[in-house]
Design an enzyme around this catalytic site. Structure first.
Site, short mmCIF file in Angstrom:
data_model
loop_
_atom_site.label_atom_id
_atom_site.label_comp_id
_atom_site.label_asym_id
_atom_site.label_seq_id
_atom_site.Cartn_x
_atom_site.Cartn_y
_atom_site.Cartn_z
N TYR A 57 0.86 -1.20 0.00
CA TYR A 57 0.00 0.00 0.00
C TYR A 57 0.89 1.24 0.00
O TYR A 57 1.91 1.27 0.70
CB TYR A 57 -0.87 0.01 1.27
CG TYR A 57 -1.63 1.32 1.46
CD1 TYR A 57 -2.94 1.45 1.02
CD2 TYR A 57 -1.00 2.43 2.07
CE1 TYR A 57 -3.61 2.65 1.17
CE2 TYR A 57 -1.67 3.63 2.21
CZ TYR A 57 -2.98 3.73 1.77
OH TYR A 57 -3.64 4.92 1.90
N GLU B 201 -3.36 7.55 -4.02
CA GLU B 201 -3.30 6.30 -3.25
C GLU B 201 -3.23 5.11 -4.18
O GLU B 201 -3.95 5.06 -5.18
CB GLU B 201 -4.54 6.18 -2.36
CG GLU B 201 -4.55 4.94 -1.48
CD GLU B 201 -5.86 4.81 -0.70
OE1 GLU B 201 -6.93 4.63 -1.32
OE2 GLU B 201 -5.81 4.88 0.54
#
Ligand code: GDP
Ligand code: MN
Length: 393
Positions: free
Chosen positions: A101, A189
């Site tokens: 992530y 993101e």
């Protein structure tokens, strides 16, 4: 402005991030063509402005044309938490060794950009923060210096990325940071940022929010606001200058002022109901605006009952009442309404409503009472605390 995944990936690619080549499709036939171009196996992905598409069935692998047809026809038109799928992104499927992530956002309390990295990707980052906070690296960046290679590498190391891909992760973090700065994004993101079996680091998903106030500096990005993918009701509402957000419940909500509307949503939820929308009619709502607002709320077929929560400051309650009466004359709604009018000219407003004897309109004096009433009405239950459809104070 939020971007669709494929648009975010285009921006990532501009700044050197690895992404899979792919194509947009809006029909099953286009999806088949896009898959042939991308090369099998492919992944068929719903393009909607909401996460959790995978869990909702909006992301499917396809090994051949038959599977593409099946998945494309299932996903097109699918409702993913209130967002209808009009567009697909078809890309060559990646093999996945690990899911990481990475994100960059502005930490307002620290007045600095914040890079977040974790080797626990592919799940909600809030879950990682909750269950394994030690697996989450958060590092502020000096906005003037930018993110150096050494810092990016330190983040990858601290986050315990596999040793052989730390350089690759550092390069991805730098490219992500570049995207955030150069495109005037408020959020970028990647979840998951994958490592392939060949040890390539690649963005498998993209969530990008651009700062609308900086769009004038990015003529390239101005076309990205994709109205075809905006919910048609939201699109119509925005054209009318109404602040409307579709939600997935069955109780229509209208209030004046964003704060009041948000607390109305909370109070309705607390009373066991599910709001169908956020709608802020703004200050000084006149009759025409209320009529438009009622039309917008009722254009969502999921709505079973409507709550008007008006606190009169600049907005005058008698104006709102007139608007409601006009709206009822024009639209003749079949649904129950609960109206709470409080504040400037509330007595006059309630008197107007009482005189109009609108069918199926119930008056409430407090927010809590209004919420309980509308929740009961939406469920088809008798209304607590009132006699009938009459309105009065
Ligand atoms: P989200 O559910 O909206 O976050 O959509 P994502 O784009 O993140 O996809 C959800 C999940 O689908 C990912 O976490 C992957 O596990 C899986 N996925 C997506 N693309 C691929 C792919 O190319 N290959 C494989 N094997 N899995 C994929
Ligand atoms: Mn994702």
């Amino acid at each position: 402005m939020d971007l669709l995944e494929y648009q975010g990936k285009q921006l990532f690619a501009r700044h050197g991030l690895n992404v899979s080549p792919g194509h947009v499709a809006t029909t099953v036939d286009e999806a088949v063509q896009a898959a042939a171009d991308a090369g099998y196996p492919v992944v068929v992905k719903a393009q909607v402005l909401i996460g959790g598409r995978g869990k909702a069935g909006g992301v499917k692998l396809a090994a051949n044309e038959d599977e593409v047809r099946t998945h494309a026809s299932n996903i097109l038109g699918m409702d993913i938490r209130g967002h209808t799928v009009h567009t697909l992104w078809i890309e060559h499927a990646s093999d996945i060794a690990s899911e990481y992530y990475a994100s960059v956002l502005l930490d307002r309390s620290a007045s600095a950009p914040l890079v977040i990295f974790s080797v626990e990707g592919g799940v909600e980052i809030e879950e990682v923060a909750h269950n394994s906070p030690d697996k989450l690296v958060r590092r502020h960046v000096d906005a003037l210096d930018g993110l150096s290679h050494a810092e990016a590498l330190a983040i990858a190391t601290e986050g315990q990325a596999d040793e052989d891909v730390r350089e690759g992760v550092a390069a991805a973090l730098k490219a992500l940071y570049e995207t955030w700065v150069a495109e005037d994004a408020s959020l970028v993101e990647i979840n998951p940022l994958i490592v392939t079996p060949e040890r390539q680091v690649k963005a498998l998903d993209a969530k990008v929010t651009l700062d609308d106030n900086a769009l004038f500096r990015h003529p390239d990005n101005q076309g990205l606001s994709d109205t075809a993918n905006e919910d048609p009701i939201e699109h119509h509402a925005h054209e009318q200058g109404l602040q409307y957000v579709k939600l997935d419940g069955d109780i229509g909500i209208l209030g004046n002022g964003a704060g009041l509307v948000m607390s109305t949503l909370d109070v309705v939820a607390q009373a066991g109901g599910a709001p169908a929308n956020f709608l802020d009619a703004g200050g000084g709502s006149d009759a025409a605006k209320i009529t438009q607002a009622v039309e917008v709320i009722l254009s969502n077929p999921a709505v079973k009952a409507v709550l008007f929560n008006i606190f009169g400051g600049i907005t005058r309650c008698d104006e709102v009442a007139r608007g409601l009466i006009t709206a009822f004359e024009q639209i003749k709604p079949q649904l129950p309404f609960v109206v709470r009018l409080d504040g400037t000219n509330d007595v006059a407003g309630r008197a107007l409503l009482a005189d109009a004897k609108l069918p199926n309109v119930h008056a409430a004096h407090t927010m809590n009472q209004a919420a309980e009433m509308v929740v009961a009405l939406a469920a088809g239950l008798p209304v607590p605390g009132t006699d009938d459809a009459s309105v009065g104070s």
